[in-house]
Design a protein around this motif. Structure first.
Motif, PDB file in Angstrom:
ATOM      1  N   THR B  36       6.132  -6.818   7.517  1.00 26.57           N
ATOM      2  CA  THR B  36       6.381  -7.790   8.613  1.00 26.57           C
ATOM      3  C   THR B  36       6.274  -9.194   8.165  1.00 26.57           C
ATOM      4  O   THR B  36       5.371  -9.229   6.983  1.00 26.57           O
ATOM      5  CB  THR B  36       6.078  -7.435  10.025  1.00 26.57           C
ATOM      6  N   ASP B  37       6.549 -10.137   8.890  1.00 27.20           N
ATOM      7  CA  ASP B  37       6.015 -11.651   8.304  1.00 27.20           C
ATOM      8  C   ASP B  37       6.315 -12.466   9.844  1.00 27.20           C
ATOM      9  O   ASP B  37       7.122 -12.054  10.558  1.00 27.20           O
ATOM     10  CB  ASP B  37       6.844 -12.209   7.467  1.00 27.20           C
ATOM     11  N   THR B  38       5.395 -13.478  10.024  1.00 29.04           N
ATOM     12  CA  THR B  38       5.536 -14.108  11.299  1.00 29.04           C
ATOM     13  C   THR B  38       6.767 -15.197  11.132  1.00 29.04           C
ATOM     14  O   THR B  38       7.147 -15.890  12.224  1.00 29.04           O
ATOM     15  CB  THR B  38       4.618 -14.841  11.367  1.00 29.04           C
ATOM     16  N   HIS B  39       7.365 -15.310   9.829  1.00 35.32           N
ATOM     17  CA  HIS B  39       8.504 -16.289   9.935  1.00 35.32           C
ATOM     18  C   HIS B  39       9.622 -15.340   9.737  1.00 35.32           C
ATOM     19  O   HIS B  39       9.964 -14.413   9.045  1.00 35.32           O
ATOM     20  CB  HIS B  39       8.375 -16.779   8.577  1.00 35.32           C
ATOM     21  N   ARG B  43      11.556 -12.436   7.350  1.00 35.90           N
ATOM     22  CA  ARG B  43      11.958 -11.218   7.784  1.00 35.90           C
ATOM     23  C   ARG B  43      13.533 -10.982   7.402  1.00 35.90           C
ATOM     24  O   ARG B  43      14.038 -10.039   6.873  1.00 35.90           O
ATOM     25  CB  ARG B  43      11.856 -11.000   9.208  1.00 35.90           C
ATOM     26  N   ASP B  55       9.813  -6.270  13.557  1.00 29.45           N
ATOM     27  CA  ASP B  55       9.844  -8.151  13.969  1.00 29.45           C
ATOM     28  C   ASP B  55       8.439  -8.634  14.037  1.00 29.45           C
ATOM     29  O   ASP B  55       8.165  -9.758  14.293  1.00 29.45           O
ATOM     30  CB  ASP B  55      10.545  -8.090  15.389  1.00 29.45           C
ATOM     31  N   ASP B  56       7.336  -7.347  14.498  1.00 26.70           N
ATOM     32  CA  ASP B  56       5.940  -8.125  14.567  1.00 26.70           C
ATOM     33  C   ASP B  56       4.992  -7.059  14.315  1.00 26.70           C
ATOM     34  O   ASP B  56       5.342  -6.136  13.775  1.00 26.70           O
ATOM     35  CB  ASP B  56       5.768  -8.729  16.103  1.00 26.70           C
ATOM     36  N   VAL B  72      -1.662 -11.743   3.864  1.00 24.78           N
ATOM     37  CA  VAL B  72      -1.414 -13.358   4.611  1.00 24.78           C
ATOM     38  C   VAL B  72      -2.189 -14.295   3.766  1.00 24.78           C
ATOM     39  O   VAL B  72      -3.106 -13.875   2.995  1.00 24.78           O
ATOM     40  CB  VAL B  72      -1.758 -13.262   6.016  1.00 24.78           C
ATOM     41  N   THR B  80      -5.302 -12.495  11.878  1.00 26.62           N
ATOM     42  CA  THR B  80      -4.577 -11.406  11.834  1.00 26.62           C
ATOM     43  C   THR B  80      -5.279 -10.142  11.890  1.00 26.62           C
ATOM     44  O   THR B  80      -4.749  -9.187  12.531  1.00 26.62           O
ATOM     45  CB  THR B  80      -3.681 -11.539  10.316  1.00 26.62           C
ATOM     46  N   GLU B  83      -5.870  -9.704  15.545  1.00 27.71           N
ATOM     47  CA  GLU B  83      -4.442  -9.204  16.399  1.00 27.71           C
ATOM     48  C   GLU B  83      -4.180  -7.771  15.895  1.00 27.71           C
ATOM     49  O   GLU B  83      -3.826  -6.958  16.617  1.00 27.71           O
ATOM     50  CB  GLU B  83      -3.360  -9.803  15.790  1.00 27.71           C
TER      51      GLU B  83
END
Lengths: 340, 340
Positions: B36-39, B43, B55-56, B72, B80, B83
């Motif tokens: 996954t990726d925050t951007h 993705r 997605d997350d 990251v 990260t 989270e």
């Protein structure tokens, strides 16, 4: 147009990596070139590939060359110049060289009374190898050269014509470009882009070699260490000679490096910002990125007007000190390329 | 034999240069990998080339991975990990990463309560580019890795089994080798072979960028300057982050560099000898010349004996700190290659 014969007869003293490559390239271009070396093996190897070689300096000078190029190690320049001086007494030959520093070479040939016929030259090319066996015409083909003149107010009256001869050689049969600058500006720039990089590469290699984690570090080493130490893997004696000969410019450049590193250390130890350090050269980064996409600056033709004058030399020095290079030198025009 | 499935399901957090390359290589080798990726752009680009992407982070952890790899930026590790911690609460997944420093990453994941499941990892590969668009399975294929364990006396009981899982991944589907060492030894070695070289390259570039002879110097620059500044042309913000994160080891290494340079300056200013400076690393020069001619050190198989133990980990750390690497990690045997 430049012709191979523009440079007249060229005599190369020393058939090592650079002298051998120079002789090979000039011969390949049909120029009139003769060479010698103190080592019989180098002479016979050069003769074996068809080059014209004399047994000694006296025989070399007896061929009445128009240009004599010293391609001996820096430590041998003084003795070679002393041996050469009486042999050139009845000649108007211009003297040049290929050394990596220029002020000390001018001083050495000056000690032999040859300063008035000297124009310095330094091809910006090399490999980690040495000796005639490693020489190759391709090494110098199209190379950028620095060609140096005396400090302002100290030039002999004949310097403009001698400079023209060297520039015809470099931009003619050698296919290169020439930055015409004073010895000091050359040695200052060479300290920054060659000698200091060699010292820093040596320091990197020494630091790892002497570290308790040496074997782990060498095992983990990737691109940045390989690139950063490549020139330190070459002949350390030659590097030592090069750095030592240019001590006058290398020492202050290293003092600046120490001050810069102390700023970095201070920031690291106080959790300060390194932003300015890491972004100080952003303009050069952009220039370099841009330079890769462009083919070169615009050319400008300067009229010679009969004979090369001291005023033309001063103009060339001013332009080249700002990054321009001479790309062609004829009897009537000299072509200058602006920096990219 | 190692099988691609030995590593279990791998979840990669971050689809930049390294995370993207890792996900591509694992997928190409038939491993079970999800990322996954925050951007959103990263993705969708990754999905477009057939990679499995969530997605997350919550959806990533819902796939019940056996190994989560943080890919990251260093500055994002702490947030990260925070989270990730609640999402991994019910899982025994091992946590690893690809960061260029290891002590600070262990501290950051420790702050989120994840230290007991953490094994550090750092692939010795990279380019001057970044982002998923620059990622390539070939970048990491066969790379040398450092894999790090906790300081002596501080390891969690589960560390040997978690280390085995990471080593199976590196030496299995990734086709690489692994130096198993403590965070400190990694960070000390990385300072010497990566971070200090980056600082010195930056200093070289800055010195020329700020010099009155800048344009002449850039025009005359040849191999030693090009090699010595290559890594300084890459993203300076990333270099700054890397150097700053490893300040604890970079600062003393730079202090040593300053002392070494002061010795050189002193010799240059007093006409002293630089012989010892330029020959200090002769043994490494010979080692490197020899290494090019050899194919690698001898291999030794260490029996695992049922389950990986703390004693086996200690043995691997001792061997790898002296330059050995793990080239294979099975249930019953771990193969170690001696340094060249």
């Amino acid at each position: 147009m430049s012709r191979a014969t523009d440079a007249g007869r060229v005599a190369v003293v020393g058939l090592g990596l650079v002298g051998g490559s120079l002789t090979r390239l000039l011969a390949a271009r049909g120029a009139d070139v003769v060479a010698t070396d103190t080592h019989p093996g180098a002479r016979s190897d050069a003769r074996a590939v068809g080059l014209r070689v004399t047994d000694d300096l006296a025989a070399l000078c007896a061929t009445e060359p128009d240009l004599v190029v010293l391609a001996v190690p820096l430590r041998a320049v003084r003795a070679t110049a002393a041996e050469l001086a009486p042999l050139l007494a009845g000649s108007d030959a211009t003297l040049s060289d290929v050394g990596s520093v220029k002020g000390p070479v001018r001083a050495a040939v000056g000690a032999a009374g040859l300063a008035d016929r000297y124009v310095g030259a330094h091809p910006m090319a090399g490999t980690e190898h040495s000796g005639f066996a490693a020489s190759d015409a391709a090494l110098l083909d199209g190379a950028p050269w620095a060609v140096t003149v005396a400090a302002p107010g100290t030039a002999a009256p004949g310097e403009p014509a001698r400079l023209a001869r060297v520039l015809r050689l470099v931009t003619g049969p050698l296919g290169g470009t020439a930055a015409v600058v004073t010895d000091d500006r050359h040695d200052e720039a060479a300290a920054l882009v060659s000698h200091v990089p060699h010292v820093l590469a040596t320091q990197l290699l020494n630091a790892v070699a002497g570290a308790p984690v040496r074997d782990l570090a060498l095992g983990l080493a990737a691109g940045s260490f390989r690139d950063g130490t490549r020139v330190a893997l070459t002949d350390p004696a030659r590097t030592e000679a090069m750095v030592t000969e240019n001590a006058a410019w290398v020492a202050p450049a290293l003092r600046k490096a120490v001050r810069d590193l102390e700023v970095v250390i201070g920031a690291l130890e106080t959790n300060g910002s390194l932003h300015d350090v890491f972004h100080a050269a952003d303009e050069v980064r952009e220039l370099r990125a841009g330079a890769r996409a462009r083919s070169g600056g615009p050319d400008e033709d300067l009229p010679v007007g009969g004979a090369w004058t001291a005023g033309l030399v001063d103009d060339l020095v001013a332009r080249c000190t700002a990054g321009a290079v001479v790309v062609r030198a004829d009897d009537d025009v000299v072509r200058v390329r602006a920096p990219r």
